[in-house]
Design a protein around this motif. Sequence first.
Motif, mmCIF file in Angstrom:
data_model
loop_
_atom_site.group_PDB
_atom_site.id
_atom_site.type_symbol
_atom_site.label_atom_id
_atom_site.label_comp_id
_atom_site.label_asym_id
_atom_site.label_seq_id
_atom_site.Cartn_x
_atom_site.Cartn_y
_atom_site.Cartn_z
ATOM 1 N N ASN A 1 23.673 49.917 13.494
ATOM 2 C CA ASN A 1 23.808 51.293 13.024
ATOM 3 C C ASN A 1 25.024 51.986 13.633
ATOM 4 O OD1 ASN A 1 22.399 53.377 11.404
ATOM 5 N ND2 ASN A 1 22.307 54.476 13.349
ATOM 6 N N GLU A 2 25.418 51.532 14.841
ATOM 7 C CA GLU A 2 26.516 52.181 15.554
ATOM 8 C C GLU A 2 27.675 51.242 15.876
ATOM 9 O OE1 GLU A 2 26.617 55.346 16.198
ATOM 10 O OE2 GLU A 2 24.547 55.967 15.806
ATOM 11 N N LEU A 3 27.417 49.939 15.910
ATOM 12 C CA LEU A 3 28.388 48.972 16.407
ATOM 13 C C LEU A 3 28.580 47.822 15.421
ATOM 14 C CD1 LEU A 3 26.803 48.842 19.975
ATOM 15 C CD2 LEU A 3 28.804 50.204 19.311
ATOM 16 N N LYS A 4 29.665 47.082 15.580
ATOM 17 C CA LYS A 4 29.986 45.955 14.700
ATOM 18 C C LYS A 4 29.716 44.644 15.439
ATOM 19 C CE LYS A 4 31.964 43.944 11.076
ATOM 20 N NZ LYS A 4 31.427 44.048 9.694
ATOM 21 N N ILE A 5 28.687 43.917 15.021
ATOM 22 C CA ILE A 5 28.363 42.627 15.641
ATOM 23 C C ILE A 5 29.294 41.579 15.024
ATOM 24 C CG2 ILE A 5 26.509 41.102 16.344
ATOM 25 C CD1 ILE A 5 25.788 44.019 16.840
ATOM 26 N N ILE A 6 30.087 40.908 15.834
ATOM 27 C CA ILE A 6 31.055 39.946 15.294
ATOM 28 C C ILE A 6 30.749 38.502 15.667
ATOM 29 C CG2 ILE A 6 32.911 41.643 15.227
ATOM 30 C CD1 ILE A 6 34.022 40.292 17.789
ATOM 31 N N TRP A 7 29.867 38.307 16.658
ATOM 32 C CA TRP A 7 29.560 36.946 17.116
ATOM 33 C C TRP A 7 28.181 36.956 17.745
ATOM 34 C CZ3 TRP A 7 28.278 34.556 21.723
ATOM 35 C CH2 TRP A 7 28.450 33.169 21.803
ATOM 36 N N ALA A 8 27.421 35.888 17.519
ATOM 37 C CA ALA A 8 26.085 35.787 18.098
ATOM 38 C C ALA A 8 25.748 34.326 18.345
ATOM 39 C CB ALA A 8 25.041 36.424 17.174
ATOM 40 N N ASN A 9 24.832 34.102 19.270
ATOM 41 C CA ASN A 9 24.409 32.738 19.598
ATOM 42 C C ASN A 9 22.899 32.680 19.763
ATOM 43 O OD1 ASN A 9 23.832 30.794 22.295
ATOM 44 N ND2 ASN A 9 24.952 29.854 20.608
ATOM 45 N N GLU A 10 22.295 31.635 19.211
ATOM 46 C CA GLU A 10 20.859 31.419 19.335
ATOM 47 C C GLU A 10 20.591 29.916 19.280
ATOM 48 O OE1 GLU A 10 16.930 31.223 19.601
ATOM 49 O OE2 GLU A 10 18.116 33.011 20.063
ATOM 50 N N VAL A 11 19.693 29.458 20.127
ATOM 51 C CA VAL A 11 19.444 28.020 20.214
ATOM 52 C C VAL A 11 18.405 27.541 19.198
ATOM 53 C CG1 VAL A 11 17.598 28.173 21.938
ATOM 54 C CG2 VAL A 11 19.071 26.133 21.868
ATOM 55 N N THR A 12 17.525 28.436 18.729
ATOM 56 C CA THR A 12 16.441 28.044 17.821
ATOM 57 C C THR A 12 16.850 28.241 16.368
ATOM 58 O OG1 THR A 12 14.843 28.774 19.496
ATOM 59 C CG2 THR A 12 14.008 28.374 17.269
ATOM 60 N N PRO A 13 16.903 27.179 15.579
ATOM 61 C CA PRO A 13 17.350 27.293 14.181
ATOM 62 C C PRO A 13 16.532 28.279 13.347
ATOM 63 C CG PRO A 13 17.381 24.997 14.873
ATOM 64 C CD PRO A 13 16.699 25.767 15.977
ATOM 65 N N ALA A 14 15.196 28.286 13.528
ATOM 66 C CA ALA A 14 14.370 29.190 12.722
ATOM 67 C C ALA A 14 14.702 30.645 13.021
ATOM 68 C CB ALA A 14 12.886 28.919 12.991
ATOM 69 N N ALA A 15 14.902 30.970 14.298
ATOM 70 C CA ALA A 15 15.269 32.340 14.654
ATOM 71 C C ALA A 15 16.636 32.685 14.088
ATOM 72 C CB ALA A 15 15.257 32.506 16.175
ATOM 73 N N ALA A 16 17.561 31.736 14.169
ATOM 74 C CA ALA A 16 18.913 31.961 13.640
ATOM 75 C C ALA A 16 18.884 32.176 12.131
ATOM 76 C CB ALA A 16 19.809 30.780 13.985
ATOM 77 N N GLU A 17 17.965 31.513 11.435
ATOM 78 C CA GLU A 17 17.836 31.688 9.988
ATOM 79 C C GLU A 17 17.424 33.122 9.668
ATOM 80 O OE1 GLU A 17 18.311 30.691 6.161
ATOM 81 O OE2 GLU A 17 18.671 29.306 7.833
ATOM 82 N N SER A 18 16.514 33.664 10.451
ATOM 83 C CA SER A 18 16.092 35.047 10.255
ATOM 84 C C SER A 18 17.231 36.001 10.583
ATOM 85 C CB SER A 18 14.884 35.354 11.143
ATOM 86 O OG SER A 18 13.788 34.535 10.784
ATOM 87 N N TYR A 19 17.976 35.691 11.631
ATOM 88 C CA TYR A 19 19.128 36.503 12.010
ATOM 89 C C TYR A 19 20.143 36.532 10.874
ATOM 90 C CZ TYR A 19 22.943 38.337 14.917
ATOM 91 O OH TYR A 19 23.948 39.110 15.443
ATOM 92 N N ARG A 20 20.441 35.360 10.346
ATOM 93 C CA ARG A 20 21.452 35.239 9.291
ATOM 94 C C ARG A 20 21.049 36.059 8.057
ATOM 95 N NH1 ARG A 20 21.541 30.224 9.573
ATOM 96 N NH2 ARG A 20 23.272 30.060 11.037
ATOM 97 N N ALA A 21 19.763 36.064 7.750
ATOM 98 C CA ALA A 21 19.289 36.768 6.556
ATOM 99 C C ALA A 21 19.328 38.282 6.717
ATOM 100 C CB ALA A 21 17.862 36.327 6.235
#
Length: 322
Positions: A26-46
């Motif tokens: 809402n206030e900032l621009k997320i440009i990079w992220a890291n997560e080790v669990t594929p299922a969590a990353a799938e939710s993040y990506r969506a």
Amino acid sequence: MPNIDGQLTVASFFSGAGLLDYSLMNELKIIWANEVTPAAAESYRANVGDHIHVGDINQIVSADIPYADIYVGCPPCQDYSSIGNNEGEEGERGSLIWTYFEHIKVNRPPVFLFENVIGLMRQHKVTFEKMLSMFKQSGYNVNWQILNACHYDTAQDRHRVFVVGVRKDLGFTFRFPGEILSISKTVYDAIGDLPPASGEIPNHLATWTSPSPERIKDVMMNPRKQFRGMRRLDWYRESPTLTAHIAKDGREFLHPSENRRLTVRECLRIMGTPDSYVFPDKVPLSHQYRAVGNGVAHNVGLALGKAIKEQLGQVTLQNSLF
């Protein structure tokens, strides 16, 4: 001041399903992220974006992380939680606080945000104080505070410790946002308007696998002394802290008036997360519950994001982030 489209930029670590990043957007621009669990990353990506990288953070080279104004990290809390492994920094997950520290020490972002359970600064006070000291020695003005989500218009009694460091050359120490002084939000305020849990609303489907109606009735009629117990939420009070344990057994968080555990949507509502956040259907239900329990309450993230943006915005060109 480095930015994208006028926004301060964020690199996110231990990103999970992105509940914190979803509020920071809402206030900032997320440009990079890291997560080790594929299922969590799938939710993040969506829900947050395609900028997430799946892999072990210990294998990431600091130089490969793009420049960002703010580093955000919520290292796994199991080794510091009273209901987790409680192995502290000696645990495999507990040691990840030092991995986060090393990336900050090497890349020296202008600001960093750290979040964890309060067990870190209580049962593992020595580790917590050592971490604060090392951040200070690395050139940061550090401030920390325990924030309770229910003080930020959220229907949940959820205490977490937050640490914010500001690089010393910027000349200020972060001031935590004030609490929202209002009547406490209740479970009814959060989920009372939801229709039956039939799946018509995304992530709002009642499941009976854990616990079964029979198990609910049995335990409530025959309490076990050494049993954490069924916990039916009260419509007119805030919820107790939602934990990742609900992914294994929902008996601790029963619906206020129905004999079932909370749905994922109800859990998200109790975290203050908008209905626009939706877990993809292909993500296993256990991962959805775990992601909520591991997340940061939405309104707490909003308040922190706004405070960081406002305070960094006061930095003059003569005292820039370069």
